[in-house]
Structures are given as structure tokens and as C-alpha cells.
Design a protein around this motif. Structure first.
Motif, mmCIF file in Angstrom:
data_model
loop_
_atom_site.group_PDB
_atom_site.id
_atom_site.type_symbol
_atom_site.label_atom_id
_atom_site.label_comp_id
_atom_site.label_asym_id
_atom_site.label_seq_id
_atom_site.Cartn_x
_atom_site.Cartn_y
_atom_site.Cartn_z
ATOM 1 N N ALA A 70 -5.388 24.555 8.111
ATOM 2 C CA ALA A 70 -6.847 24.601 8.278
ATOM 3 C C ALA A 70 -7.269 25.991 8.747
ATOM 4 O O ALA A 70 -8.285 26.524 8.299
ATOM 5 N N GLU A 71 -6.478 26.578 9.620
ATOM 6 C CA GLU A 71 -6.779 27.917 10.134
ATOM 7 C C GLU A 71 -6.724 28.964 9.016
ATOM 8 O O GLU A 71 -7.563 29.864 8.960
ATOM 9 N N LYS A 72 -5.765 28.844 8.117
ATOM 10 C CA LYS A 72 -5.656 29.782 6.987
ATOM 11 C C LYS A 72 -6.897 29.713 6.099
ATOM 12 O O LYS A 72 -7.438 30.731 5.676
ATOM 13 N N ILE A 73 -7.333 28.505 5.809
ATOM 14 C CA ILE A 73 -8.507 28.343 4.946
ATOM 15 C C ILE A 73 -9.759 28.803 5.675
ATOM 16 O O ILE A 73 -10.639 29.428 5.078
ATOM 17 N N SER A 74 -9.836 28.531 6.977
ATOM 18 C CA SER A 74 -10.976 28.997 7.772
ATOM 19 C C SER A 74 -11.084 30.514 7.718
ATOM 20 O O SER A 74 -12.179 31.071 7.643
ATOM 21 N N LYS A 75 -9.952 31.186 7.753
ATOM 22 C CA LYS A 75 -9.945 32.652 7.691
ATOM 23 C C LYS A 75 -10.472 33.147 6.339
ATOM 24 O O LYS A 75 -11.130 34.184 6.272
ATOM 25 N N LYS A 76 -10.195 32.395 5.269
ATOM 26 C CA LYS A 76 -10.739 32.757 3.946
ATOM 27 C C LYS A 76 -12.268 32.718 3.973
ATOM 28 O O LYS A 76 -12.933 33.611 3.457
ATOM 29 N N GLU A 110 -14.121 32.959 6.624
ATOM 30 C CA GLU A 110 -14.551 34.032 7.511
ATOM 31 C C GLU A 110 -14.587 35.375 6.776
ATOM 32 O O GLU A 110 -15.520 36.156 6.937
ATOM 33 N N GLU A 111 -13.569 35.637 5.955
ATOM 34 C CA GLU A 111 -13.535 36.876 5.178
ATOM 35 C C GLU A 111 -14.687 36.942 4.184
ATOM 36 O O GLU A 111 -15.285 38.000 3.980
ATOM 37 N N MET A 112 -14.996 35.815 3.552
ATOM 38 C CA MET A 112 -16.105 35.767 2.598
ATOM 39 C C MET A 112 -17.431 36.006 3.306
ATOM 40 O O MET A 112 -18.352 36.581 2.745
ATOM 41 N N TRP A 113 -17.504 35.566 4.564
ATOM 42 C CA TRP A 113 -18.757 35.638 5.303
ATOM 43 C C TRP A 113 -18.960 36.931 6.089
ATOM 44 O O TRP A 113 -20.058 37.203 6.558
ATOM 45 N N LEU A 114 -17.921 37.737 6.229
ATOM 46 C CA LEU A 114 -18.037 38.958 7.021
ATOM 47 C C LEU A 114 -19.204 39.843 6.570
ATOM 48 O O LEU A 114 -20.053 40.212 7.388
ATOM 49 N N PRO A 115 -19.323 40.189 5.287
ATOM 50 C CA PRO A 115 -20.467 41.021 4.886
ATOM 51 C C PRO A 115 -21.809 40.299 5.051
ATOM 52 O O PRO A 115 -22.834 40.932 5.324
ATOM 53 N N LEU A 116 -21.811 38.993 4.925
ATOM 54 C CA LEU A 116 -23.057 38.237 5.071
ATOM 55 C C LEU A 116 -23.546 38.263 6.515
ATOM 56 O O LEU A 116 -24.749 38.346 6.766
ATOM 57 N N ARG A 117 -22.608 38.202 7.467
ATOM 58 C CA ARG A 117 -23.005 38.276 8.877
ATOM 59 C C ARG A 117 -23.631 39.630 9.186
ATOM 60 O O ARG A 117 -24.579 39.714 9.971
ATOM 61 N N GLU A 118 -23.107 40.679 8.567
ATOM 62 C CA GLU A 118 -23.685 42.010 8.767
ATOM 63 C C GLU A 118 -25.115 42.059 8.226
ATOM 64 O O GLU A 118 -26.007 42.599 8.873
ATOM 65 N N VAL A 119 -25.325 41.493 7.052
ATOM 66 C CA VAL A 119 -26.670 41.443 6.464
ATOM 67 C C VAL A 119 -27.597 40.634 7.356
ATOM 68 O O VAL A 119 -28.736 41.033 7.614
#
Length: 130
Positions: free
Chosen positions: A91-97, A99-108
Motif C-alpha cells: 500500500a505504501e508503494k502505491i501511495s508513493k506513486k 504522491e509522485e503524480m501529485w507533487l506538481p499539482l500541489r505546487e500549482v
């Protein structure tokens, strides 16, 4: 969250959403969805959290597209299932995926919120100066 059903009358759809649909949504599920999108310390009413999640989903679809948004939802469902089966590492591995997809969105999102706050401050300043 699989609770949607169309309102019986379009004229009263907001009342229907607030009185019938909103109570069916589980608070912890909304928190879980927000947490996966990087909103780890969220607090508020169910309505406030759903509003925040709605903003996240709109941004997700706008910047990543419908296909990626659906993929994130599927990954979210997988994480939930894995956690229920006590498979935390997977679950942690998939959560990190996610999180990676959302990193630029959090910046926006942070940029947009800063712009909104600056506009509010400028409007308040202009009102005081009048």
C-alpha cells in the motif's frame, strides 16, 4: 464513494445533495483521499473536506487529464484494499506513486492559493484606503 444517485427534482438538487448524499459519505474516506493527494493535516467539517477534495479533483482532471485522474482513483482503491488486508508495504508503494503524480499539482495549488490570498489582502487594503 459509490453513493451518488440523481436528484428526484433538479430544482432542489442542492438540498438533495446536502440532506441525502452528504450523510452517506464517510468522513474518514474523504480524509483518506485527501491524504493520498498530499493533504496530510486536514481538519474541518465533512462539507469543507469534500469541497477541498472537489478542488483537488478538478485540478487533477485539468492538469493530468481524465485518464490519469481515473488511474489515481483506481490506485486509491487498491491502497484501501491493501490496507484492509494488512499489506502495508505494498500500500505504501502505491501511495508513493500517487504522491509522485501529485507533487506538481500541489505546487500549482500552493501558487493559486498564494495568488488568492494576495488578492484578498489587496482588496482589504484598498477598502481600508477608501
Amino acid at each position: 464513494y459509490n453513493v451518488w444517485s440523481p436528484p428526484p427534482n433538479l430544482a432542489t438538487r442542492m438540498q438533495y445533495l446536502e440532506k441525502d448524499i452528504l450523510p452517506k459519505i464517510i468522513y474518514e474516506n474523504v480524509l483518506f483521499s485527501l491524504k493520498l493527494r498530499g493533504k496530510k493535516d486536514m481538519e474541518g467539517t465533512k462539507y469543507e473536506l469534500i469541497t477541498e477534495l472537489y478542488d483537488c479533483l478538478l485540478l487533477e482532471r485539468k492538469l493530468l487529464g481524465a485518464r490519469a485522474s481515473r488511474a489515481i482513483k483506481e490506485l486509491e482503491t487498491q491502497v484501501d484494499g491493501l490496507l484492509q488486508r494488512k499489506k502495508r508495504e505494498m500500500a505504501e508503494k502505491i501511495s508513493k506513486k500517487i504522491e509522485e503524480m501529485w507533487l506538481p499539482l500541489r505546487e500549482v495549488q500552493a501558487e493559486r492559493k498564494a495568488e488568492e490570498k494576495a488578492k484578498e489582502v489587496a482588496a482589504a487594503h484598498n477598502k481600508i484606503m477608501e
